[in-house]
Design a protein around this motif. Structure first.
Motif, PDB file in Angstrom:
ATOM      1  N   GLU A 380      18.027  32.538  99.675  1.00 27.07           N
ATOM      2  CA  GLU A 380      19.090  33.466 100.032  1.00 27.07           C
ATOM      3  C   GLU A 380      20.379  33.000  99.394  1.00 27.07           C
ATOM      4  O   GLU A 380      20.613  31.807  99.237  1.00 27.07           O
ATOM      5  CB  GLU A 380      19.298  33.513 101.553  1.00 27.07           C
ATOM      6  N   CYS A 381      21.208  33.973  99.043  1.00 27.66           N
ATOM      7  CA  CYS A 381      22.515  33.616  98.494  1.00 27.66           C
ATOM      8  C   CYS A 381      23.523  34.694  98.849  1.00 27.66           C
ATOM      9  O   CYS A 381      23.207  35.881  98.856  1.00 27.66           O
ATOM     10  CB  CYS A 381      22.436  33.452  96.974  1.00 27.66           C
ATOM     11  N   GLY A 382      24.713  34.268  99.175  1.00 26.68           N
ATOM     12  CA  GLY A 382      25.771  35.205  99.513  1.00 26.68           C
ATOM     13  C   GLY A 382      27.079  34.457  99.617  1.00 26.68           C
ATOM     14  O   GLY A 382      27.261  33.392  99.015  1.00 26.68           O
ATOM     15  N   THR A 383      27.987  35.003 100.409  1.00 35.35           N
ATOM     16  CA  THR A 383      29.250  34.333 100.672  1.00 35.35           C
ATOM     17  C   THR A 383      29.360  34.072 102.165  1.00 35.35           C
ATOM     18  O   THR A 383      28.529  34.548 102.952  1.00 35.35           O
ATOM     19  CB  THR A 383      30.432  35.192 100.172  1.00 35.35           C
ATOM     20  N   TRP A 384      30.362  33.312 102.557  1.00 42.61           N
ATOM     21  CA  TRP A 384      30.534  32.993 103.987  1.00 42.61           C
ATOM     22  C   TRP A 384      32.021  32.880 104.279  1.00 42.61           C
ATOM     23  O   TRP A 384      32.811  32.451 103.431  1.00 42.61           O
ATOM     24  CB  TRP A 384      29.848  31.672 104.328  1.00 42.61           C
ATOM     25  N   TRP A 385      32.390  33.334 105.455  1.00 47.73           N
ATOM     26  CA  TRP A 385      33.779  33.194 105.877  1.00 47.73           C
ATOM     27  C   TRP A 385      33.867  33.160 107.393  1.00 47.73           C
ATOM     28  O   TRP A 385      32.958  33.613 108.100  1.00 47.73           O
ATOM     29  CB  TRP A 385      34.630  34.356 105.333  1.00 47.73           C
ATOM     30  N   ASN A 386      34.937  32.579 107.860  1.00 47.09           N
ATOM     31  CA  ASN A 386      35.309  32.685 109.270  1.00 47.09           C
ATOM     32  C   ASN A 386      36.824  32.897 109.311  1.00 47.09           C
ATOM     33  O   ASN A 386      37.425  33.243 108.297  1.00 47.09           O
ATOM     34  CB  ASN A 386      34.858  31.458 110.075  1.00 47.09           C
ATOM     35  N   LYS A 388      39.135  30.847 109.397  1.00 49.11           N
ATOM     36  CA  LYS A 388      39.939  29.814 108.750  1.00 49.11           C
ATOM     37  C   LYS A 388      39.590  29.548 107.292  1.00 49.11           C
ATOM     38  O   LYS A 388      40.400  28.971 106.568  1.00 49.11           O
ATOM     39  CB  LYS A 388      39.784  28.494 109.523  1.00 49.11           C
ATOM     40  N   ALA A 389      38.402  29.927 106.875  1.00 48.62           N
ATOM     41  CA  ALA A 389      37.975  29.510 105.537  1.00 48.62           C
ATOM     42  C   ALA A 389      36.971  30.493 104.951  1.00 48.62           C
ATOM     43  O   ALA A 389      36.387  31.317 105.671  1.00 48.62           O
ATOM     44  CB  ALA A 389      37.358  28.111 105.595  1.00 48.62           C
ATOM     45  N   GLN A 390      36.772  30.374 103.644  1.00 54.45           N
ATOM     46  CA  GLN A 390      35.770  31.166 102.947  1.00 54.45           C
ATOM     47  C   GLN A 390      35.109  30.298 101.892  1.00 54.45           C
ATOM     48  O   GLN A 390      35.750  29.473 101.256  1.00 54.45           O
ATOM     49  CB  GLN A 390      36.404  32.398 102.280  1.00 54.45           C
ATOM     50  N   ILE A 391      33.811  30.491 101.716  1.00 54.84           N
ATOM     51  CA  ILE A 391      33.059  29.819 100.660  1.00 54.84           C
ATOM     52  C   ILE A 391      32.526  30.899  99.727  1.00 54.84           C
ATOM     53  O   ILE A 391      31.831  31.820 100.161  1.00 54.84           O
ATOM     54  CB  ILE A 391      31.900  28.976 101.230  1.00 54.84           C
ATOM     55  N   ASP A 392      32.833  30.791  98.441  1.00 53.06           N
ATOM     56  CA  ASP A 392      32.507  31.845  97.476  1.00 53.06           C
ATOM     57  C   ASP A 392      31.010  32.092  97.355  1.00 53.06           C
ATOM     58  O   ASP A 392      30.570  33.240  97.253  1.00 53.06           O
ATOM     59  CB  ASP A 392      33.060  31.484  96.087  1.00 53.06           C
ATOM     60  N   LEU A 423      36.300  22.170  99.185  1.00 50.47           N
ATOM     61  CA  LEU A 423      34.989  22.816  99.252  1.00 50.47           C
ATOM     62  C   LEU A 423      34.071  22.066 100.203  1.00 50.47           C
ATOM     63  O   LEU A 423      33.355  22.672 101.011  1.00 50.47           O
ATOM     64  CB  LEU A 423      34.371  22.877  97.849  1.00 50.47           C
ATOM     65  N   ILE A 424      34.093  20.748 100.146  1.00 49.73           N
ATOM     66  CA  ILE A 424      33.259  19.932 101.035  1.00 49.73           C
ATOM     67  C   ILE A 424      33.661  20.161 102.488  1.00 49.73           C
ATOM     68  O   ILE A 424      32.811  20.291 103.373  1.00 49.73           O
ATOM     69  CB  ILE A 424      33.363  18.443 100.650  1.00 49.73           C
ATOM     70  N   GLU A 425      34.958  20.249 102.743  1.00 46.89           N
ATOM     71  CA  GLU A 425      35.443  20.480 104.109  1.00 46.89           C
ATOM     72  C   GLU A 425      34.996  21.849 104.628  1.00 46.89           C
ATOM     73  O   GLU A 425      34.591  21.982 105.784  1.00 46.89           O
ATOM     74  CB  GLU A 425      36.969  20.371 104.133  1.00 46.89           C
ATOM     75  N   GLN A 429      32.410  23.109 107.977  1.00 45.03           N
ATOM     76  CA  GLN A 429      32.594  24.172 108.964  1.00 45.03           C
ATOM     77  C   GLN A 429      31.341  25.035 109.078  1.00 45.03           C
ATOM     78  O   GLN A 429      30.980  25.483 110.157  1.00 45.03           O
ATOM     79  CB  GLN A 429      33.799  25.031 108.585  1.00 45.03           C
ATOM     80  N   TRP A 430      30.682  25.290 107.951  1.00 50.73           N
ATOM     81  CA  TRP A 430      29.431  26.053 107.975  1.00 50.73           C
ATOM     82  C   TRP A 430      28.358  25.292 108.760  1.00 50.73           C
ATOM     83  O   TRP A 430      27.561  25.884 109.486  1.00 50.73           O
ATOM     84  CB  TRP A 430      28.962  26.304 106.548  1.00 50.73           C
ATOM     85  N   LEU A 431      28.325  23.974 108.614  1.00 47.75           N
ATOM     86  CA  LEU A 431      27.327  23.131 109.262  1.00 47.75           C
ATOM     87  C   LEU A 431      27.671  22.795 110.708  1.00 47.75           C
ATOM     88  O   LEU A 431      26.826  22.252 111.437  1.00 47.75           O
ATOM     89  CB  LEU A 431      27.166  21.823 108.482  1.00 47.75           C
ATOM     90  N   LEU A 432      28.873  23.099 111.149  1.00 43.80           N
ATOM     91  CA  LEU A 432      29.354  22.688 112.462  1.00 43.80           C
ATOM     92  C   LEU A 432      28.424  23.165 113.573  1.00 43.80           C
ATOM     93  O   LEU A 432      28.096  24.335 113.676  1.00 43.80           O
ATOM     94  CB  LEU A 432      30.764  23.250 112.698  1.00 43.80           C
ATOM     95  N   GLY A 433      27.988  22.212 114.395  1.00 38.83           N
ATOM     96  CA  GLY A 433      27.157  22.545 115.550  1.00 38.83           C
ATOM     97  C   GLY A 433      25.675  22.354 115.341  1.00 38.83           C
ATOM     98  O   GLY A 433      24.897  22.460 116.286  1.00 38.83           O
ATOM     99  N   THR A 434      25.252  22.040 114.121  1.00 36.67           N
ATOM    100  CA  THR A 434      23.826  21.856 113.886  1.00 36.67           C
ATOM    101  C   THR A 434      23.403  20.432 114.234  1.00 36.67           C
ATOM    102  O   THR A 434      24.160  19.485 114.029  1.00 36.67           O
ATOM    103  CB  THR A 434      23.456  22.150 112.419  1.00 36.67           C
ATOM    104  N   ASP A 435      22.207  20.288 114.769  1.00 40.90           N
ATOM    105  CA  ASP A 435      21.675  18.956 115.058  1.00 40.90           C
ATOM    106  C   ASP A 435      20.547  18.604 114.091  1.00 40.90           C
ATOM    107  O   ASP A 435      19.819  17.651 114.283  1.00 40.90           O
ATOM    108  CB  ASP A 435      21.172  18.876 116.500  1.00 40.90           C
ATOM    109  N   SER A 436      20.404  19.433 113.042  1.00 35.18           N
ATOM    110  CA  SER A 436      19.368  19.196 112.035  1.00 35.18           C
ATOM    111  C   SER A 436      19.987  18.565 110.794  1.00 35.18           C
ATOM    112  O   SER A 436      21.173  18.755 110.511  1.00 35.18           O
ATOM    113  CB  SER A 436      18.683  20.510 111.648  1.00 35.18           C
TER     114      SER A 436
END
Length: 474
Positions: A380-386, A388-392, A423-425, A429-436
Motif C-alpha cells: 500500500e502507498c499513499g499519504t498521511w496527515w494529522n 500537526k504533520a503530514q508525510i508526503d 521526516l523521522i519525527e 507520530q505515525w507509529l505512536l501507540g503501537t506495541d509492535s
C-alpha cells in the motif's frame, strides 16, 4: 507512431496467443489512446476495425455489415446490409471460422466506441450476449470492445447486472502514461524537464503529442496552452462538455477550479466555488465517477482506524494546471491579453506547480519500483496527515510490519539533515501507540541533497535517496 505502450501491446499479444475465444473490454478516459493502441496492434492481423460514429442504428448497421463482408473476403454491393443487428453479429461466427480454416489464423474484431452503438440501438449488448453464448464463444474470435463513456461501459458490460457481465474474458482499463514513459516523446529533455512536463501536461497522449518536442516546456506552454490558436487552449472545456452531457458544466467547472486553487474539503470547495448550502458530496461523487477528482484518506497504521474526512484532489495534472492558470483568465487570453504576464507567473510558480505532482510520482515510484532501489516491497502507498504533520509518501507492508516514510521535495534548496530529522519525527507520530516492532525506512525524493545526507543514504540500510534521474529512468 505509437509511443511507449509496450506493456499494453505485450498484454494483447499474450491474450491473442492463447487461441481461445476472447471478449476483451478496453476502457478508459477520452484521449488516453485506446483507438491508437488497438489500431496499431491489429495491423498485420486478419481484422475488422469498426469505428462507431454518432449515427442512427440503420447507418451503423450498414457500415458494420459491409465491413463484415469485406473481412470475410467478399465484395458486397455498397447498399448491402444485414436485416438486423442479431444477423450481423451471427455473421461474425462464419467470418471467424472462415479465417481460421483458410488462413490458419484468428479474426480480430474491434468495435471502437461501443457506447455509441448502445446509444443508437440500446438492445445491442443483450444481442451480443446471446450470440456470444450460443456461437461466438465456440470459435477462436478475438473481439475487442472499447469505450470512453465509462458509465455506459459499466452499465452494459462491467456491472454485475449488465448484459455482458462475466462474458468478457479480459477487462482492461487503459490508464494515462506515467512520467517514466515521457522520454519517448521528449528525447532531448533531461530528467528535471521531463518531470516538469509531466507536472503540466500529465500522461494523456494527446496532450503530449500536441506540443513540439524540440522546444522547451515554457515555450510550449506559451504556444500550445496560453494562445487561442494553441491545440490545448480549449481542451479542458471541450472534454468536460463531452463527458458531462446534460449536466451543469459551468457549475462543475467552478468546483474543479476551486480544488485546483487549493480547496480540498467539501466545505472549503463549496465556499470557494460560491456553492454554500449545496450538497457538495453529490457533486464530488459525480466528479469521482468521471475520474476527474479523487478522494484521499490518510494511510493509517491500522486499516481499522476511523477514517478522517477525505481531501479531494484533481487526478489529472493538466486539468489542475488549466483550471488554476488558464480557466480564470481565458476571456482575457482569447483577445490576446494577459499571455505575457501569465507566462511569467507560471515560470515563477514552476516549483509550486510541480511539487504536488512530484509527491504523486514519489508514491507511484515507491509502490511500483521499491524493490529496484533496494527498498523493501510495500503493498500500500499513499499519504498521511494529522492535525500537526503530514508525510508526503507512506508505503506499508502490514503482513511483514514494514513501513517507509518519504519526503518529496521539488525545490532548488538542498534537502538537509534537519529536513531528514523532521521526516523521522513525523514518522514517530505515525507509529505512536503501537506495541509492535516495525522495520522503518526513510526515503528522500529531491532535486538537490546536502552532501551529508547523500553520504548517509549510502551508509545506512534504512535511508534511501532518489533523484529525478532515478525516477525517470525506471
Amino acid at each position: 507512431m505509437l509511443l511507449n505502450r509496450k506493456r499494453e501491446l505485450h498484454y494483447l499479444d499474450t491474450r491473442h496467443a492463447n487461441r481461445r475465444a476472447e471478449l476483451v473490454v478496453l476502457y478508459g478516459r477520452r484521449r488516453v489512446g485506446k483507438t491508437s493502441l488497438v489500431y496499431h496492434w491489429v495491423q498485420g492481423k486478419p481484422h475488422l476495425f469498426f469505428f462507431a460514429t454518432r449515427d442512427d442504428s440503420a447507418t451503423l448497421l450498414q457500415r458494420f455489415s459491409l465491413q463484415i463482408e469485406e473481412a470475410a473476403g467478399r465484395t458486397p454491393d455498397s447498399t448491402f446490409s444485414y436485416p438486423n443487428w442479431e444477423s450481423a453479429l451471427r455473421a461474425l461466427t462464419e467470418a471467424a471460422r472462415q479465417i481460421s480454416e483458410t488462413r490458419q489464423d484468428r479474426l480480430v474484431i474491434v468495435i471502437d466506441e461501443f457506447p455509441r452503438i448502445v446509444a443508437a440501438y440500446p438492445p445491442i449488448a443483450s444481442y451480443l450476449q446471446m450470440v456470444w453464448d450460443m456461437e461466438l464463444q465456440h470459435t477462436n474470435i478475438f473481439l475487442i470492445l472499447t469505450g470512453s463513456l465509462l458509465s455506459v461501459m459499466d452499465q452494459q458490460i462491467l456491472a454485475h447486472d449488465a448484459p455482458l457481465y462475466l462474458r468478457y474474458t479480459w477487462p482492461y482499463k487503459l490508464k494515462p502514461l506515467t512520467v517514466a514513459d515521457l522520454s519517448a516523446f521528449f528525447p532531448a529533455y533531461d530528467a528535471n524537464a521531463l518531470i516538469e512536463t509531466y507536472g503540466i501536461l500529465g500522461g494523456i497522449p494527446y496532450n503530449l503529442i500536441s506540443v513540439d518536442p524540440e522546444r522547451d516546456l515554457l515555450t510550449n506552454v506559451r504556444n500550445t496552452i496560453l494562445e487561442p490558436t494553441g491545440s490545448l487552449f480549449n481542451e479542458v472545456p471541450l472534454q468536460l462538455h463531452l463527458d458531462m452531457r446534460g449536466m451543469d458544466v459551468p457549475l462543475y467547472m467552478r468546483i474543479l477550479r476551486a480544488i485546483a486553487q487549493g480547496a480540498h474539503t467539501p466545505s472549503a470547495i463549496g465556499q470557494s466555488a460560491g456553492l454554500e448550502g449545496k450538497n457538495m458530496n453529490h457533486y464530488l461523487q459525480v466528479l469521482q465517477e468521471l475520474e476527474l477528482v479523487t478522494a484521499r484518506q490518510p494511510l493509517e497504521r491500522s486499516p481499522t482506524t476511523q477514517k478522517r474526512w477525505a481531501r479531494y484532489h484533481l487526478q489529472d495534472p493538466f486539468l489542475r494546471f488549466w483550471q488554476r492558470y488558464v480557466g480564470p483568465r481565458q476571456a482575457e487570453l482569447e483577445i490576446g491579453h494577459a499571455q505575457e504576464a501569465l507566462w511569467h507567473q507560471i515560470r515563477l510558480d514552476m516549483s509550486q506547480i510541480v511539487a504536488p505532482i512530484w509527491e504523486q510520482i514519489a508514491q507511484w515510484h515507491l509502490l511500483d519500483h521499491a524493490d529496484r532501489g533496494n527498498l523493501p516491497t510495500v503493498s500500500e502507498c499513499g499519504t498521511w496527515w494529522n492535525a500537526k504533520a503530514q508525510i508526503d509518501a507512506v508505503g506499508v507492508d502490514r503482513t511483514n510490519k514494514v513501513v517507509i516514510f518519504g519526503e518529496a521535495r521539488w525545490r532548488h534548496e538542498a534537502f538537509s539533515q534537519k529536513d531528514l530529522d523532521r521526516l523521522i519525527e513525523r514518522g514517530f507520530q505515525w507509529l505512536l501507540g503501537t506495541d509492535s516492532h516495525w522495520d522503518v525506512h526513510h526515503v528522500i525524493y529531491a532535486r538537490n541533497v546536502a552532501p551529508g545526507v547523500e553520504d548517509l543514504a549510502k551508509q545506512e540500510r534504512t535511508i534511501h535517496l532518489f533523484m529525478p534521474k532515478d525516477v525517470v529512468k525506471t
